[in-house]
Design a protein around this motif. Structure first.
Motif, PDB file in Angstrom:
ATOM      1  N   VAL A  26       0.870  -1.181   0.000  1.00  0.00           N
ATOM      2  CA  VAL A  26       0.000   0.000   0.000  1.00  0.00           C
ATOM      3  C   VAL A  26       0.901   1.223   0.000  1.00  0.00           C
ATOM      4  N   ILE A  27       0.655   2.125  -0.954  1.00  0.00           N
ATOM      5  CA  ILE A  27       1.569   3.265  -1.115  1.00  0.00           C
ATOM      6  C   ILE A  27       0.778   4.568  -1.221  1.00  0.00           C
ATOM      7  N   GLY A  28       1.243   5.567  -0.511  1.00  0.00           N
ATOM      8  CA  GLY A  28       0.707   6.928  -0.671  1.00  0.00           C
ATOM      9  C   GLY A  28       1.874   7.870  -0.895  1.00  0.00           C
ATOM     10  N   LEU A  29       1.683   8.875  -1.735  1.00  0.00           N
ATOM     11  CA  LEU A  29       2.799   9.773  -2.061  1.00  0.00           C
ATOM     12  C   LEU A  29       2.557  11.176  -1.507  1.00  0.00           C
ATOM     13  N   GLU A  30       3.641  11.817  -1.124  1.00  0.00           N
ATOM     14  CA  GLU A  30       3.614  13.237  -0.757  1.00  0.00           C
ATOM     15  C   GLU A  30       4.588  13.949  -1.677  1.00  0.00           C
ATOM     16  N   ILE A  31       4.082  14.933  -2.403  1.00  0.00           N
ATOM     17  CA  ILE A  31       4.899  15.589  -3.420  1.00  0.00           C
ATOM     18  C   ILE A  31       5.072  17.058  -3.069  1.00  0.00           C
TER      19      ILE A  31
END
Ligand code: ADP
Ligand code: ZN
Ligand code: MG
Length: 474
Positions: free
Chosen positions: A8-13
């Protein structure tokens, strides 16, 4: 038996905005200038200085929020995020906390949790990294970057594989680039991506404990880092251990992960509302100005290339996600009646092969010239292989494809000429003819080779094959 795990992956850009000036003062943005030449009492945090909000940064952030289909907050506020670090002269970063500028959006298959505005920290130069000012072992601070406007984009944990993370990251980057709000240069740090990664047993619906990989500066490293982190977490769980919530650094050279710090929590930062700034309250005029500034975005463009022009999905995405290729392709399409699919293939294969990452609009070959060349291939007035040589000439020197074909004697052989060349090849190689008649289909290659050599590529392979078969009835 080893269990199956689901990543499970979430990104912060973090995206640096290419505004004229900094987020809360009038200093110009700069990259690569002499250190500490773009500073003032505000971005250096002098006592008594008062920040004010950059309207252009708000405009860009509204555009981003709208492009990501977010709800724009009617009123959002700034907070102070307090911590000490030498790149942060005020002792706090001005950011947004519980009331961000935009929330609840989507890009492709990934939901956007929030979009908010903040300021960048200054840049630390560690021993030897700048090659001047200081000796190895010393660190210095360049405050030019301090106060640069940033937009932070946080996704929901909707991504399920390292490849999907990289692909989605490319879509986001293309979207930001198309908006014209940032130069999205990952090498120079104007686009920085953190990946939050956890794994859970397949079928499980609650989230596992995540680790955060900081500041991946290319999509390849992003994919590699997430892959390594998934493997690390799986092996911990397989041994019956527990993943610890922490912040990690991925070294692309060694492909190793090292711990930067154990996880900090929001309350550690003593967030409190910034008393020196007014809330952001977008007026109707600000909203419509942002809305009207939105161009056609890469996802929509890819869709249009697929449905209106019949391009295969992969080609459509490739051209739409690299806007400059999409622009070049559309200019070529408008210039001549060449078939869209054929033209798209020439752009994505032959042109990209020669030009790499550079923008074809800045090369010597005009879209009109490419369209005309592809039209000549379709009309069979030049062969595919000779056309590739003409393309090489156009890329190096520019010019008109018809003239180059003419000058270099690359026009297709006429019917009569081709037929007599085929006759000669057949007479010259009775052995091959026997073999073809005996059913050895490969032998036709020898005759075709002879004809192609004789015509110097000025013939269409299929046509040559047809003529040979017609002659010997093979
Ligand atoms: P934090 O409070 O630690 O900053 P957030 O809830 O704000 O965590 O989420 C930060 C990012 O991490 C978001 O992109 C979110 O989608 C992602 N995230 C949250 N929980 C998980 C999880 N268990 N696994 C993977 N990603 C997660
Ligand atoms: Zn300043
Ligand atoms: Mg967070």
């Amino acid at each position: 038996m080893a269990e199956n795990y689901e990543p499970v992956i979430g990104l912060e850009i973090h995206c640096q905005l290419s505004t004229q000036t900094k987020m809360f003062c009038s200093c110009a943005l700069s990259f690569g200038d002499e250190p500490n030449t773009h500073t003032c009492p505000i971005c250096l945090g002098h006592p008594g200085s008062l920040p004010f909000t950059n309207a252009e940064a708000v405009h860009f952030a509204l555009m981003i929020g709208m492009a990501l289909e977010c709800e724009i907050a009617p009123r959002s506020i700034f907070h102070r995020k307090n911590y000490f670090y030498p790149d942060l002269p005020k002792g706090y970063q001005i950011s947004q906390y519980d009331i961000p500028l935009a929330t609840n959006g989507r890009l492709g298959d990934v939901r956007i949790h929030r979009v908010h505005l903040e300021e960048d920290a200054a840049k630390l130069l560690h021993g030897g990294s700048s090659g001047r000012i200081h000796d190895a072992g010393e660190s210095t601070v360049d405050f030019n970057r301090g106060g640069t406007p940033l937009v932070e984009i946080v996704t929901e944990p909707d991504i399920r594989s390292p490849a999907e993370a990289a692909e989605w990251g490319r879509l986001l980057r293309a979207t930001l680039k198309r908006l014209g709000v940032s130069d999205v240069n990952m090498d120079e740090g104007s686009l920085r991506i953190d990946a939050n990664v956890s794994v859970r047993p397949a079928g499980e619906t609650t989230l596992g404990t995540k680790a955060e990989l900081k500041n991946m500066n290319s999509f390849r490293f992003l994919e590699q880092g997430i892959t390594a982190e998934i493997a690390r977490q799986e092996s911990i769980l397989q041994r019956g251990g527990e993943v610890e919530q922490e912040t990690l650094h991925f070294d692309p050279q060694t492909r190793e992960l090292s711990s930067l710090r154990s996880k900090e929590y929001a309350h550690d930062y003593r967030y409190f509302p910034e008393p020196d700034l007014v809330p952001i309250v977008p007026t109707e005029q600000m909203l419509s100005r942002a809305r009207e500034a939105l161009p056609e975005l890469p996802a929509a463009r890819a869709q249009r290339f697929e449905s209106d022009l019949g391009l295969p999905e992969e080609t459509a995405k490739l051209l739409a996600f690299r806007s400059e290729l999409g622009d070049y392709f559309e200019a070529a399409l408008a210039a001549d009646s060449a078939d869209a699919r054929t033209l798209a293939n020439w752009v994505r294969n032959e042109l990209v092969q020669r030009l790499g990452d550079s923008d074809p609009a800045e090369s010597k070959i005009t879209p009109e010239a490419l369209a005309r060349l592809v039209g000549m291939v379709e009309a069979k007035s030049v062969s595919q292989s000779n056309a590739k040589e003409v393309l090489a000439v156009l890329v190096d020197e520019g010019g008109d494809p018809a003239q180059i074909v003419e000058e270099r004697g690359m026009s297709m052989a006429g019917d009569d000429e081709l037929e007599s060349i085929v006759s000669r090849a057949i007479e010259a190689d009775p052995e091959a003819v026997e073999q073809i008649k005996a059913g050895n289909q490969k032998a036709i290659g020898a005759l075709m080779g002879a004809v192609m050599r004789e015509t110097k590529g000025r013939a269409d392979g299929k046509e040559v094959q047809r003529l040979i078969r017609e002659r010997i009835g093979g």
